[in-house]
Design a protein around this motif. Sequence first.
Motif, PDB file in Angstrom:
ATOM      1  N   ILE A  18      45.767  39.907  28.572  1.00  0.00           N
ATOM      2  CA  ILE A  18      47.017  40.392  27.513  1.00  0.00           C
ATOM      3  C   ILE A  18      47.028  38.693  26.833  1.00  0.00           C
ATOM      4  O   ILE A  18      47.072  39.231  25.061  1.00  0.00           O
ATOM      5  CB  ILE A  18      48.401  39.605  28.289  1.00  0.00           C
ATOM      6  N   PRO A  19      46.372  37.430  26.661  1.00  0.00           N
ATOM      7  CA  PRO A  19      46.998  36.333  26.158  1.00  0.00           C
ATOM      8  C   PRO A  19      46.292  37.081  24.587  1.00  0.00           C
ATOM      9  O   PRO A  19      46.103  36.286  23.378  1.00  0.00           O
ATOM     10  CB  PRO A  19      46.394  35.230  26.848  1.00  0.00           C
ATOM     11  N   PRO A  20      44.568  36.954  24.742  1.00  0.00           N
ATOM     12  CA  PRO A  20      43.520  36.779  23.795  1.00  0.00           C
ATOM     13  C   PRO A  20      44.712  38.405  22.162  1.00  0.00           C
ATOM     14  O   PRO A  20      45.209  37.685  21.336  1.00  0.00           O
ATOM     15  CB  PRO A  20      42.801  38.014  23.727  1.00  0.00           C
ATOM     16  N   VAL A  21      44.998  39.205  22.979  1.00  0.00           N
ATOM     17  CA  VAL A  21      45.671  40.288  22.154  1.00  0.00           C
ATOM     18  C   VAL A  21      47.089  40.003  21.505  1.00  0.00           C
ATOM     19  O   VAL A  21      48.085  40.041  20.729  1.00  0.00           O
ATOM     20  CB  VAL A  21      45.707  41.333  22.210  1.00  0.00           C
ATOM     21  N   LEU A  22      48.084  38.942  22.309  1.00  0.00           N
ATOM     22  CA  LEU A  22      49.388  38.291  22.118  1.00  0.00           C
ATOM     23  C   LEU A  22      48.868  37.133  21.665  1.00  0.00           C
ATOM     24  O   LEU A  22      49.869  37.317  19.945  1.00  0.00           O
ATOM     25  CB  LEU A  22      49.609  37.164  23.633  1.00  0.00           C
ATOM     26  N   PHE A  23      48.133  36.736  21.692  1.00  0.00           N
ATOM     27  CA  PHE A  23      47.661  35.711  20.240  1.00  0.00           C
ATOM     28  C   PHE A  23      47.574  35.626  18.903  1.00  0.00           C
ATOM     29  O   PHE A  23      48.489  35.343  18.161  1.00  0.00           O
ATOM     30  CB  PHE A  23      46.569  34.892  20.958  1.00  0.00           C
ATOM     31  N   ILE A  24      47.015  37.339  18.809  1.00  0.00           N
ATOM     32  CA  ILE A  24      46.754  37.783  17.507  1.00  0.00           C
ATOM     33  C   ILE A  24      47.961  38.271  17.607  1.00  0.00           C
ATOM     34  O   ILE A  24      48.394  37.367  15.633  1.00  0.00           O
ATOM     35  CB  ILE A  24      45.563  38.448  17.307  1.00  0.00           C
TER      36      ILE A  24
ATOM     37  N   ALA B 146      49.273  44.351  23.081  1.00  0.00           N
ATOM     38  CA  ALA B 146      49.463  42.722  23.611  1.00  0.00           C
ATOM     39  C   ALA B 146      50.795  43.863  25.078  1.00  0.00           C
ATOM     40  O   ALA B 146      50.916  43.964  26.276  1.00  0.00           O
ATOM     41  CB  ALA B 146      50.027  42.222  24.007  1.00  0.00           C
ATOM     42  N   VAL B 147      51.207  44.365  24.471  1.00  0.00           N
ATOM     43  CA  VAL B 147      52.320  45.342  25.689  1.00  0.00           C
ATOM     44  C   VAL B 147      51.908  46.848  26.446  1.00  0.00           C
ATOM     45  O   VAL B 147      52.644  46.604  27.929  1.00  0.00           O
ATOM     46  CB  VAL B 147      53.635  45.977  24.781  1.00  0.00           C
ATOM     47  N   VAL B 148      50.874  46.950  25.732  1.00  0.00           N
ATOM     48  CA  VAL B 148      50.140  48.268  26.245  1.00  0.00           C
ATOM     49  C   VAL B 148      49.169  47.932  27.622  1.00  0.00           C
ATOM     50  O   VAL B 148      49.232  48.051  28.835  1.00  0.00           O
ATOM     51  CB  VAL B 148      49.328  49.220  25.585  1.00  0.00           C
ATOM     52  N   THR B 149      48.594  46.312  27.053  1.00  0.00           N
ATOM     53  CA  THR B 149      48.256  46.218  28.493  1.00  0.00           C
ATOM     54  C   THR B 149      48.407  45.165  29.636  1.00  0.00           C
ATOM     55  O   THR B 149      48.558  45.398  30.783  1.00  0.00           O
ATOM     56  CB  THR B 149      46.724  44.661  27.458  1.00  0.00           C
TER      57      THR B 149
ATOM     58  N   CYS C 159      48.712  47.364  37.631  1.00  0.00           N
ATOM     59  CA  CYS C 159      47.956  46.953  38.816  1.00  0.00           C
ATOM     60  C   CYS C 159      48.605  46.344  39.590  1.00  0.00           C
ATOM     61  O   CYS C 159      48.554  46.489  41.218  1.00  0.00           O
ATOM     62  CB  CYS C 159      46.760  46.493  38.068  1.00  0.00           C
ATOM     63  N   LEU C 160      49.449  45.435  39.334  1.00  0.00           N
ATOM     64  CA  LEU C 160      50.454  45.073  40.063  1.00  0.00           C
ATOM     65  C   LEU C 160      51.606  45.633  41.579  1.00  0.00           C
ATOM     66  O   LEU C 160      51.324  45.051  42.884  1.00  0.00           O
ATOM     67  CB  LEU C 160      51.293  43.622  39.360  1.00  0.00           C
ATOM     68  N   TRP C 161      52.091  45.632  41.014  1.00  0.00           N
ATOM     69  CA  TRP C 161      51.985  47.172  41.607  1.00  0.00           C
ATOM     70  C   TRP C 161      51.492  47.912  42.999  1.00  0.00           C
ATOM     71  O   TRP C 161      52.489  48.943  43.769  1.00  0.00           O
ATOM     72  CB  TRP C 161      53.431  47.927  40.488  1.00  0.00           C
ATOM     73  N   GLY C 162      50.928  48.558  41.998  1.00  0.00           N
ATOM     74  CA  GLY C 162      50.075  50.144  43.069  1.00  0.00           C
ATOM     75  C   GLY C 162      48.665  49.454  43.416  1.00  0.00           C
ATOM     76  O   GLY C 162      48.159  50.979  44.137  1.00  0.00           O
ATOM     77  N   ALA C 163      47.579  48.818  42.952  1.00  0.00           N
ATOM     78  CA  ALA C 163      46.371  48.383  42.833  1.00  0.00           C
ATOM     79  C   ALA C 163      46.073  48.529  44.030  1.00  0.00           C
ATOM     80  O   ALA C 163      46.318  46.889  44.570  1.00  0.00           O
ATOM     81  CB  ALA C 163      46.074  47.995  42.145  1.00  0.00           C
ATOM     82  N   PRO C 164      45.549  49.468  45.284  1.00  0.00           N
ATOM     83  CA  PRO C 164      45.410  49.292  46.995  1.00  0.00           C
ATOM     84  C   PRO C 164      43.800  47.640  46.909  1.00  0.00           C
ATOM     85  O   PRO C 164      42.856  48.026  45.537  1.00  0.00           O
ATOM     86  CB  PRO C 164      45.132  50.182  47.658  1.00  0.00           C
ATOM     87  N   GLU C 165      43.365  47.219  47.928  1.00  0.00           N
ATOM     88  CA  GLU C 165      42.769  46.906  48.447  1.00  0.00           C
ATOM     89  C   GLU C 165      41.864  47.683  49.312  1.00  0.00           C
ATOM     90  O   GLU C 165      42.332  48.320  50.423  1.00  0.00           O
ATOM     91  CB  GLU C 165      42.554  45.344  48.750  1.00  0.00           C
ATOM     92  N   THR C 166      40.446  48.344  48.510  1.00  0.00           N
ATOM     93  CA  THR C 166      39.313  48.779  49.038  1.00  0.00           C
ATOM     94  C   THR C 166      38.875  48.778  49.381  1.00  0.00           C
ATOM     95  O   THR C 166      37.344  49.092  50.068  1.00  0.00           O
ATOM     96  CB  THR C 166      39.234  50.855  48.243  1.00  0.00           C
ATOM     97  N   LYS C 167      37.657  47.370  49.239  1.00  0.00           N
ATOM     98  CA  LYS C 167      36.571  45.898  49.553  1.00  0.00           C
ATOM     99  C   LYS C 167      36.038  46.377  50.803  1.00  0.00           C
ATOM    100  O   LYS C 167      37.581  46.380  51.920  1.00  0.00           O
ATOM    101  CB  LYS C 167      36.962  45.216  49.150  1.00  0.00           C
ATOM    102  N   GLY C 168      35.275  47.085  51.495  1.00  0.00           N
ATOM    103  CA  GLY C 168      35.025  46.937  52.699  1.00  0.00           C
ATOM    104  C   GLY C 168      35.285  48.441  53.291  1.00  0.00           C
ATOM    105  O   GLY C 168      35.166  48.352  54.809  1.00  0.00           O
ATOM    106  N   ARG C 169      35.745  49.008  53.142  1.00  0.00           N
ATOM    107  CA  ARG C 169      36.208  50.337  54.251  1.00  0.00           C
ATOM    108  C   ARG C 169      35.420  51.061  53.437  1.00  0.00           C
ATOM    109  O   ARG C 169      35.358  51.806  52.368  1.00  0.00           O
ATOM    110  CB  ARG C 169      38.212  50.393  53.829  1.00  0.00           C
TER     111      ARG C 169
ATOM    112  N   ILE D 220      51.656  46.215  30.587  1.00  0.00           N
ATOM    113  CA  ILE D 220      52.071  47.631  31.231  1.00  0.00           C
ATOM    114  C   ILE D 220      51.157  47.884  32.294  1.00  0.00           C
ATOM    115  O   ILE D 220      51.079  48.337  33.679  1.00  0.00           O
ATOM    116  CB  ILE D 220      52.287  48.679  30.339  1.00  0.00           C
ATOM    117  N   GLY D 221      49.423  48.089  32.005  1.00  0.00           N
ATOM    118  CA  GLY D 221      48.453  48.265  32.906  1.00  0.00           C
ATOM    119  C   GLY D 221      48.168  46.935  34.063  1.00  0.00           C
ATOM    120  O   GLY D 221      48.790  47.052  35.281  1.00  0.00           O
TER     121      GLY D 221
END
Length: 195
Positions: free
Chosen positions: A78-84, A165-168, A175-185, A170-171
């Motif tokens: 987010i910061p790089p595209v927001l900065f531009i 920046a807005v689209v990023t 991810c913060l809301w719904g990305a699960p952890e699947t490492k090691g499973r 939202i992504g």
Amino acid sequence: MIEQYLHVRVDPATLVEAGEEGHPARHGSLREPAGTWMDTLGTALISLVFLIGCLPAMRLIDTIGRRPTIVWCFGLMIPPVLFIGLWPTMPTLLAFTMLLLYAFFCGGPNVLDWTYPNELFPTHIRATAVGFATSISRIGAALGTYLLPWSLDHLGMGPTFLFAAVVTAIGFLICLWGAPETKGRNLESAATVAA
């Protein structure tokens, strides 16, 4: 085939680009596209950084996990595209550095574009899920290919990068809301985490 679908008879000779009178058709060259060698070098360097960004991401998904990798990568994109977007008249070198940072941090989402669909869905629909995720990413890439130049021409650099920046963001929130952890499973237990 053209006649079958379009109901128009076309002479095959008209489909071949004819050269000048008495001369064979010219073949294109990489030197012909518009732009400067700096444009080409810049594009190549950004593409290389996209690739380089995938390397640490491949390591991070197995050390710190899938969820932290995708959340942090989206957050750092987010910061790089927001900065531009906020300072569209910044010096060219600084803007290019921002694009390189964005490209580097894209490594996490790029790697997880292949990893997550394989881990999040049960075996009987896994191939469909991977195909669907890949096709959505390609649609996004195709839209970006056409919308970015249009937006730069019609809206300008500031609004275009603020929109990015807005689209990023939202992504990031998704991810913060719904990305699960699947490492090691194993695949079956990872698929139940997403359900």
